[in-house]
Design a protein around this motif. Sequence first.
Motif, PDB file in Angstrom:
ATOM      1  N   GLY A  14      -7.619   1.532   6.969  1.00  0.00           N
ATOM      2  CA  GLY A  14      -7.405   0.135   6.624  1.00  0.00           C
ATOM      3  C   GLY A  14      -7.515  -0.697   7.686  1.00  0.00           C
ATOM      4  N   ALA A  45       0.774  -1.164   0.101  1.00  0.00           N
ATOM      5  CA  ALA A  45      -0.201  -0.066   0.003  1.00  0.00           C
ATOM      6  C   ALA A  45       0.806   1.229   0.116  1.00  0.00           C
ATOM      7  CB  ALA A  45      -0.776  -0.011   1.181  1.00  0.00           C
ATOM      8  N   LEU A  61      -5.563  -4.875   4.620  1.00  0.00           N
ATOM      9  CA  LEU A  61      -6.205  -4.184   3.443  1.00  0.00           C
ATOM     10  C   LEU A  61      -6.300  -2.684   3.924  1.00  0.00           C
ATOM     11  CD1 LEU A  61      -7.823  -4.591   0.788  1.00  0.00           C
ATOM     12  CD2 LEU A  61      -9.683  -4.514   1.998  1.00  0.00           C
ATOM     13  N   ALA A  71      -7.070   1.393   1.957  1.00  0.00           N
ATOM     14  CA  ALA A  71      -7.653   2.060   0.950  1.00  0.00           C
ATOM     15  C   ALA A  71      -7.267   3.629   0.686  1.00  0.00           C
ATOM     16  CB  ALA A  71      -9.146   1.951   0.676  1.00  0.00           C
ATOM     17  N   SER A  89      -2.069  -4.631  -5.440  1.00  0.00           N
ATOM     18  CA  SER A  89      -2.589  -3.299  -5.462  1.00  0.00           C
ATOM     19  C   SER A  89      -3.088  -2.685  -6.790  1.00  0.00           C
ATOM     20  CB  SER A  89      -1.401  -2.391  -5.116  1.00  0.00           C
ATOM     21  OG  SER A  89      -1.935  -0.957  -4.884  1.00  0.00           O
ATOM     22  N   THR A  91      -7.318   3.888  -4.710  1.00  0.00           N
ATOM     23  CA  THR A  91      -6.036   2.773  -4.911  1.00  0.00           C
ATOM     24  C   THR A  91      -6.722   2.081  -3.649  1.00  0.00           C
ATOM     25  OG1 THR A  91      -4.776   4.544  -5.549  1.00  0.00           O
ATOM     26  CG2 THR A  91      -4.014   2.353  -4.908  1.00  0.00           C
ATOM     27  N   LEU A  92      -6.699   0.541  -4.022  1.00  0.00           N
ATOM     28  CA  LEU A  92      -6.873  -0.632  -2.887  1.00  0.00           C
ATOM     29  C   LEU A  92      -5.694  -1.690  -2.906  1.00  0.00           C
ATOM     30  CD1 LEU A  92      -8.985  -1.484  -1.179  1.00  0.00           C
ATOM     31  CD2 LEU A  92      -9.861  -3.065  -2.937  1.00  0.00           C
ATOM     32  N   SER A  93      -5.231  -1.630  -1.780  1.00  0.00           N
ATOM     33  CA  SER A  93      -3.974  -2.592  -1.452  1.00  0.00           C
ATOM     34  C   SER A  93      -4.255  -3.423  -0.382  1.00  0.00           C
ATOM     35  CB  SER A  93      -2.752  -1.788  -1.244  1.00  0.00           C
ATOM     36  OG  SER A  93      -2.363  -0.508  -2.263  1.00  0.00           O
TER      37      SER A  93
END
Length: 802
Positions: A289, A147, A270, A272, A204, A216-218
């Motif tokens: 997250g 992330a 997780l 975001a 990601s 952005t999602l990681s």
Amino acid sequence: MKKLNPITLAIVAGTMATFPAVAQQQNQSAAEVEEVLQVVGSRLSMRTATDGSAPVDIISAEDLAATGITETAKALQYSVPSFNFPSSSITDGTDAVRPASLRGLSPDHTLVLINGKRRHSSALVHLNGTTGRGSSNADLNAIPIAAIKRIEVLRDGAAALYGSDAIAGVINIVLKDNAEGGMSNLQLGQTHKGDGEQWKLSASNGFKVGDDGAFTLSGEVHSKNRTNRAEPDPRQQYPLLPNGELDPREQTFDRNSFHVGDADYENASLFANLEIGVGESASFYAFGGFSDRTSESGAFYRRALQSNTLTEIYPDGFLPILAPDVKDYSGYLGFEWMLDEWTFDLSAGYGFSEFQYNVKNSLNASLGPDLTPTTFEAGTLQNGETNLTFDAQRFIPFANNSDLSIAMGVSYRENSYEVIAGDEASYINGGYQGRPGGSQGFTGFAPESEVDQSRDNIGLYLEAENQLTTDFMWGAAVRHEDYSDFGTNTSWKISGRYDATDQLAVRATANTGFRAPSVQQLYFTNISTLFVDRGNGPEPEQSGTFNNISPVTEALGIGDLQPEESESLSLGVVWNGFEGLTVTVDAFQIEIQDRIILSGDVTPSDSAAVADALADISAENARFFVNAVDTTTRGIDVVVSKQFDLSGYGDLKTQLAYGYNDTDIDAINLPSLLDGLEDVLFDENEQVRMTESVPKHSGSLGLTHQMGKWSTNLQLSYFGTYDIYYSSGTETYGPDWITDLTVGYQWNEAISVKLGAQNLFSQYPDRRSEGNQFNGIFVYPLTNSPIGFNGGYFFTELEYRF
């Protein structure tokens, strides 16, 4: 509207050129595009991070990925010499959330931010004999490397900018913010001993939102098996037979009974990051997250002949397993807009840490074989933090046709802390045959340990910053804080930089700072079984940690905890010389008054006052948090970097970094009622831990070579000597050299593979002396080793980018 980095709106600007924030493209000639950095706390555009008045390290996502290191905190340790992240084993909860520190100070002297917003700390309090005993720190490993866009480390006092905790410096983690594209990565590896097998799957992806927004999602899933470097236990395991002879099972007992090494580990996380433009001059942002981690680490082995064992359940004895469940949640949202000449930023955030103690493969011997469970929920620690901030900034005309940046703001923070009792069986004494009560390995929190407390504070700041001439820039800041529990504090900072030539500049800062007692230090309390070395090796004792609202501390006249206060100075030179060679040298001094310590154990035999205070308590000894020590830390940081164009042989990026820190104790100030107990409350053990447990010297040489589809990263890391105190005296370990090597191949535009070795030559810390090896079982130090005790780790990695 392109959103300004939240950092620049949330803090004051005394550091001027500390952290590079969002990189923006400027109008450039067609031949070259030059990147301009807006630095943290500064409204002035900087060309590079070395253009400012305070030292900063910048670790990019590419730098993090090149090492193959799977933990965020460990990656920082090998990237920033002044950052320390030691290994530990058989240290209860600290095995799951290890302490990390900057410039040789306490872990809670470093403030952690995400996207420029304050990060909450872990609910765990480090109680055992590790660096940072008595502190709580932000859990950096809760943030997945996948992330992270970059990490920015300010090595300078910044409490006047951020408020409490930023005495040693600030770590800002900037999350990825791409609107398209992404990556997935799989790493597999194990140690050279064949244990510690691990795999980590991370990914990601960026998504476009509206015309100019990005989401952005990681996340990552990480699994690691334990390592074990304990030697066989040679001791007698079973009671003697009626005829006085050894039990024949002594010949067949598996003497590899202890576990010294990394814990079994499972982690899922997780994160975001979202930004959406609103009209022409506003934007909405949000990020946050969660992580959920479980681990299993060993305690001391309970032999069949001991009274804390029930042979009806464990005929051969047993190894209690501490298996905490660590959860971490956080979220921020904010709105930024422009009105006339002003830029405003309104944000709100909440962070939560939960540390639930679970014990497996255990028992409560005092309940007897028919009633005792073998697994326990031993209690839970919870820490919550709410932050509200409102910031405003603008430029106004100033002397010499320059602009003066004015920023001001207000913040509100509430901290809460809760201790929740465990299962009754985890703490009760059932009276069976006079055997010890509580779950073995970790005694649960009893109802009398339960607390549910909170405190709040309001902060106001004002700052000014100005590039007065092309050669001189300055900044000044002041911050006032009002806490509900101990009152007010005002901190200030001034900074400046003078460019003597196009290549040479001088920079300096002066500031005061403070660290408020954490809610963990204010309210944590517990009575548990700890192994204490009184000169005959570790033996179990019922040890009580009592908070400042406890009748025990009130009876002993400990007094309320007060904030630590600091005064810091730094002076540095920057040289940008021949063909991109950059050299920075920064010296610093940090004086801290009234440092908070977790005291040594006092027993009824030490004084009548202690005997009276513990008369009605089940604890055999007591310890508590107290303002007790004044210290001075001095040091120097050096960074040299250069890139080379090797023509047909590719490109080479080099960096040499060195850090030195030395902490001296100036005074020890203990409560008057306890006069004469200085050697107990803050004994040689605690003094060594505060001043000598972290290497004074550390450094690294990094070489990154790129040629066609091949890339190679070689790093040599140096960790100087450090000390650990035992009952027989102090032992010195180190120095240590570690070699890391990775080789990567870019198969095509999307796929790359990598082979690597961390600690290529499998270096181990020095062995403990024979008299301190606990019967030859603990051959390496259980705490404080900067290189760990696993030897080499070898891995392969596959990455797909899209």
